[in-house]
Motif scaffolding. Structure first.
Motif, short mmCIF file in Angstrom:
data_model
loop_
_atom_site.label_atom_id
_atom_site.label_comp_id
_atom_site.label_asym_id
_atom_site.label_seq_id
_atom_site.Cartn_x
_atom_site.Cartn_y
_atom_site.Cartn_z
N ARG A 1 -6.74 -12.87 5.21
CA ARG A 1 -5.91 -11.87 4.55
C ARG A 1 -6.50 -11.52 3.17
N ALA A 2 -6.88 -12.54 2.42
CA ALA A 2 -7.46 -12.30 1.10
C ALA A 2 -8.75 -11.49 1.19
N GLU A 3 -9.57 -11.76 2.20
CA GLU A 3 -10.81 -11.01 2.39
C GLU A 3 -10.52 -9.56 2.74
N ALA A 4 -9.52 -9.33 3.59
CA ALA A 4 -9.17 -7.96 3.95
C ALA A 4 -8.68 -7.18 2.74
N ILE A 5 -7.91 -7.84 1.86
CA ILE A 5 -7.42 -7.16 0.65
C ILE A 5 -8.58 -6.84 -0.29
N ARG A 6 -9.48 -7.79 -0.49
CA ARG A 6 -10.63 -7.54 -1.37
C ARG A 6 -11.48 -6.38 -0.86
N SER A 7 -11.70 -6.34 0.45
CA SER A 7 -12.50 -5.26 1.03
C SER A 7 -11.81 -3.92 0.86
N ALA A 8 -10.48 -3.89 1.09
CA ALA A 8 -9.73 -2.65 0.96
C ALA A 8 -9.74 -2.16 -0.49
N GLN A 9 -9.62 -3.07 -1.44
CA GLN A 9 -9.64 -2.69 -2.85
C GLN A 9 -11.01 -2.13 -3.24
N ALA A 10 -12.07 -2.77 -2.75
CA ALA A 10 -13.42 -2.30 -3.07
C ALA A 10 -13.68 -0.91 -2.50
N ARG A 11 -13.08 -0.60 -1.36
CA ARG A 11 -13.27 0.70 -0.72
C ARG A 11 -12.25 1.74 -1.19
N GLY A 12 -11.32 1.33 -2.04
CA GLY A 12 -10.34 2.26 -2.57
C GLY A 12 -9.29 2.69 -1.57
N ARG A 13 -9.03 1.87 -0.56
CA ARG A 13 -8.08 2.26 0.49
C ARG A 13 -6.64 2.31 -0.03
N TYR A 14 -6.33 1.54 -1.04
CA TYR A 14 -4.96 1.54 -1.55
C TYR A 14 -4.68 2.69 -2.51
N ASP A 15 -5.74 3.41 -2.91
CA ASP A 15 -5.54 4.49 -3.89
C ASP A 15 -4.74 5.65 -3.31
N GLY A 16 -4.86 5.89 -2.03
CA GLY A 16 -4.19 7.04 -1.44
C GLY A 16 -3.12 6.68 -0.44
N VAL A 17 -2.59 5.46 -0.52
CA VAL A 17 -1.54 5.05 0.42
C VAL A 17 -0.28 5.88 0.17
N PRO A 18 0.18 6.63 1.15
CA PRO A 18 1.39 7.45 0.94
C PRO A 18 2.65 6.60 0.85
N GLY A 19 3.52 6.96 -0.07
CA GLY A 19 4.79 6.25 -0.19
C GLY A 19 4.70 4.86 -0.76
N MET A 20 3.58 4.52 -1.43
CA MET A 20 3.45 3.17 -1.98
C MET A 20 4.51 2.92 -3.05
N ARG A 21 5.13 1.75 -2.98
CA ARG A 21 6.11 1.35 -3.97
C ARG A 21 5.71 -0.01 -4.54
N LEU A 22 5.48 -0.05 -5.85
CA LEU A 22 5.12 -1.29 -6.51
C LEU A 22 6.40 -2.06 -6.84
N VAL A 23 6.51 -3.25 -6.30
CA VAL A 23 7.69 -4.08 -6.54
C VAL A 23 7.59 -4.68 -7.93
N THR A 24 8.60 -4.46 -8.73
CA THR A 24 8.61 -4.96 -10.11
C THR A 24 9.44 -6.22 -10.27
N LEU A 25 10.41 -6.42 -9.38
CA LEU A 25 11.28 -7.59 -9.51
C LEU A 25 12.00 -7.82 -8.19
N VAL A 26 12.18 -9.09 -7.86
CA VAL A 26 13.04 -9.49 -6.74
C VAL A 26 14.04 -10.48 -7.31
N SER A 27 15.31 -10.07 -7.35
CA SER A 27 16.33 -10.92 -7.96
C SER A 27 16.57 -12.17 -7.10
N ARG A 28 17.09 -13.20 -7.73
CA ARG A 28 17.40 -14.44 -7.03
C ARG A 28 18.87 -14.45 -6.65
#
Length: 250
Positions: A12-39
């Motif tokens: 999983r970590a390798e797949a993420i590194r490869s995707a980041q290097a190729r810029g695949r996450y730059d154009g993901v439609p509807g991406m939502r960055l999670v800022t907090l998960v309450s307890r």
């Protein structure tokens, strides 16, 4: 859990590194960055999209599609929060697991059933056939047998003590019902565990030897599950399928 942790730290970590290097996450439609998960007993997920729009949703109410849109800001950029990722580093669609099992079944058959005549006779086939549902069924069957065995033999309870134990902790059938998330106990009994409904599990389990100190339950239950596979239609014993009689030379 150990296997999942290894997957997270390796593939999983390798797949993420490869995707980041190729810029695949730059154009993901509807991406939502999670800022907090309450307890607490009712966690809430707080997020912010690329346009700066913020929102929140109860974790238990989020759909699969919503969960696949959640990302977190990692050291090298956005990373999916979805556990299972494809080779491109993107969230793996739930229905895609059917294709994974189909490909695995084909590989097993190619290796274990190379002879054309054996491919035409299912009774001679040594290749197991698995689906996501069969994994769920195997889990339910395993838990049912183990729980019955623990109650009736491992704990050495009398009938009166078993009744009190069930009143306190619940019947094995209801435990499995809760684990599977069934609304009705009849669904658990009839739909998923139908292959063993006529086997009288209690009489079957009374023939199983009691566990010795330090012995793992799975080791002591091998013969029970092998017998279930022999006597119940629809249950596969993988170990039996893979047994190959050695050829004699002369």
């Amino acid at each position: 859990m150990g296997d999942i942790e290894n997957y997270v730290e390796s593939s999983r970590a390798e797949a993420i590194r490869s995707a980041q290097a190729r810029g695949r996450y730059d154009g993901v439609p509807g991406m939502r960055l999670v800022t907090l998960v309450s307890r607490g007993p009712k966690p809430t997920v707080y997020w912010c999209d690329r346009q700066g729009v913020t929102g929140r949703i109860a974790l238990t109410e989020a759909t699969a599609d919503e969960r696949m849109s959640w990302y977190t800001e990692g050291p090298e950029g956005p990373e999916p929060l979805w556990l299972w990722l494809n080779e491109m580093g993107l969230p793996f669609q739930p229905h895609s697991w059917n294709n994974v099992f189909t490909a695995a079944n084909q590989r097993c058959r190619a290796v274990l059933d190379p002879e054309p005549e054996r491919r035409l006779d299912p009774h001679r086939s040594r290749a197991p056939y698995a689906t996501p549902h069969s994994c769920r069924h195997s889990f339910a069957l395993y838990m049912l047998v183990i729980l019955h065995h623990l109650m009736d033999q491992r704990f050495g309870l009398s009938p009166e003590e078993r009744r009190d134990y069930r009143l306190l902790y619940g019947d094995p059938w209801r435990m499995v019902q809760d684990l599977l998330g069934h609304a009705s106990l009849e669904t658990t009994r009839e739909r998923y565990l139908a292959p063993v409904a006529d086997l009288q599990l209690r009489s079957l389990l009374t023939t199983a030897p009691p566990f010795r100190d330090g012995e793992r339950p799975a080791q002591g239950m091998d013969e029970v599950f092998a017998r279930l596979a022999r006597e119940a239609e629809g249950i596969q014993d993988i170990d039996a399928k893979l047994q190959v009689t050695p050829r004699t030379t002369g």
